[in-house]
Enzyme design. Structure first.
Site, PDB file in Angstrom:
ATOM      1  N   GLU A   1       0.976  -1.227  -0.007  1.00  0.00           N
ATOM      2  CA  GLU A   1      -0.345  -0.342  -0.365  1.00  0.00           C
ATOM      3  C   GLU A   1       0.677   0.911  -0.070  1.00  0.00           C
ATOM      4  O   GLU A   1       1.518   1.524   1.315  1.00  0.00           O
ATOM      5  CB  GLU A   1      -0.797  -0.043   1.351  1.00  0.00           C
ATOM      6  CG  GLU A   1      -1.927   1.471   1.493  1.00  0.00           C
ATOM      7  CD  GLU A   1      -2.415   1.793   2.147  1.00  0.00           C
ATOM      8  OE1 GLU A   1      -3.385   2.208   2.749  1.00  0.00           O
ATOM      9  OE2 GLU A   1      -2.506   0.540   3.449  1.00  0.00           O
TER      10      GLU A   1
ATOM     11  N   GLU B   1     -11.429   2.739   5.659  1.00  0.00           N
ATOM     12  CA  GLU B   1     -10.498   2.946   6.856  1.00  0.00           C
ATOM     13  C   GLU B   1     -10.265   4.791   7.291  1.00  0.00           C
ATOM     14  O   GLU B   1      -9.138   5.594   6.826  1.00  0.00           O
ATOM     15  CB  GLU B   1      -9.537   2.186   6.719  1.00  0.00           C
ATOM     16  CG  GLU B   1      -8.217   2.198   7.251  1.00  0.00           C
ATOM     17  CD  GLU B   1      -6.447   2.181   6.765  1.00  0.00           C
ATOM     18  OE1 GLU B   1      -6.117   2.397   7.464  1.00  0.00           O
ATOM     19  OE2 GLU B   1      -6.253   2.428   5.074  1.00  0.00           O
TER      20      GLU B   1
END
Length: 250
Positions: free
Chosen positions: A137, A234
């Site tokens: 990520e 998130e």
């Protein structure tokens, strides 16, 4: 209809991890995910997942020492990096989690790149034995200055170099809007290597009902691409998690 996963690293943090799983189910989420669950016995989490019927989609490798943000691109720390990968995969196996996010850490330069690729190859080999996927990520340089992986283009090149079928991109709309923008085209271009998508408002990183990204458009575009896995919420709630869930109800 878009499906959503509750990231329990930010949502219901006042609850134990098993109780946060139950809260996510009660709120209507289709799945859950987390950051670092290792202090909670895996059997307790597995029991909550079985009770609710939810899947824990992903978890992270540990950050390392205080102030660190991952180990796997740090030259000289390979033994710790492999131990972190082994720990995450073992926990994921007990709770039925399909994806492990391997955190790179604060590093730069060719040696860091080579270290990250080597550790990712190890991670992919070990994950393949369990039928699991490794995620990487990119993080933005405001929240994580000095983090090794900063753009989706860099991630795509690393994925190609690792050369394993079970490594994918974690496409976090929050981080990549800050670093790159053009999310609609970026999602289209990166779709073949995307393993999970996350979101939060930009720049606030709160509920996706404010800021510079029109998530109604983004969610519709993701659906139009044929991507139907749960999208990871998130974000950091402005108040309590439950008070901020109006965005889910349209």
């Amino acid at each position: 209809m878009t499906k959503f996963s509750a990231n329990l690293g930010f949502l219901w943090t006042e609850l134990s991890l098993p109780d946060a799983v139950r809260a996510a189910k009660a709120a209507g989420f289709d799945a859950v995910e987390c950051h670092w669950p290792f202090e909670t016995p895996a059997e307790d989490v597995a029991a909550a997942l079985k009770e609710t019927g939810l899947t824990m989609l992903g978890l992270n490798t540990v950050r390392g020492n205080p102030g660190e943000n991952g180990l796997c691109a740090l030259p000289g720390r390979e033994a710790e990096a492999k131990a972190a990968i082994d720990q995450a995969l073992a926990y994921a196996e007990v709770i039925g989690t399909p994806n492990v996010h391997v955190m790179a850490g604060f590093a730069k330069g060719p040696e860091a790149h080579a270290t990250f690729v080597a550790n990712l190859r190890y991670a992919c080999e070990q994950a393949a034995k369990l039928g699991k996927t490794i995620l990487i990520e990119p993080l933005n340089h405001h929240d994580a200055p000095g983090y090794f992986l900063g753009t989706s283009a860099q991630a795509v090149e690393i994925i190609k170099e690792v050369g394993a079928p079970n490594i994918k991109l974690m496409f976090d709309c929050y981080h990549l809007q800050i670093m790159e923008g053009d999310l609609t085209r970026r999602l289209t271009d990166r779709l073949p290597v995307i393993g999970h998508i996350q979101f939060a408002s930009v720049p606030e990183r709160t509920e996706p009902d404010c800021g510079e990204v029109n998530y109604d458009h983004i969610f519709a575009h993701i659906a139009s691409l044929g991507y139907d896995a749960p999208l990871g919420a998130e974000y950091k709630p402005r108040g309590t998690t439950d008070e901020g869930l109006g965005w889910m109800k349209g």
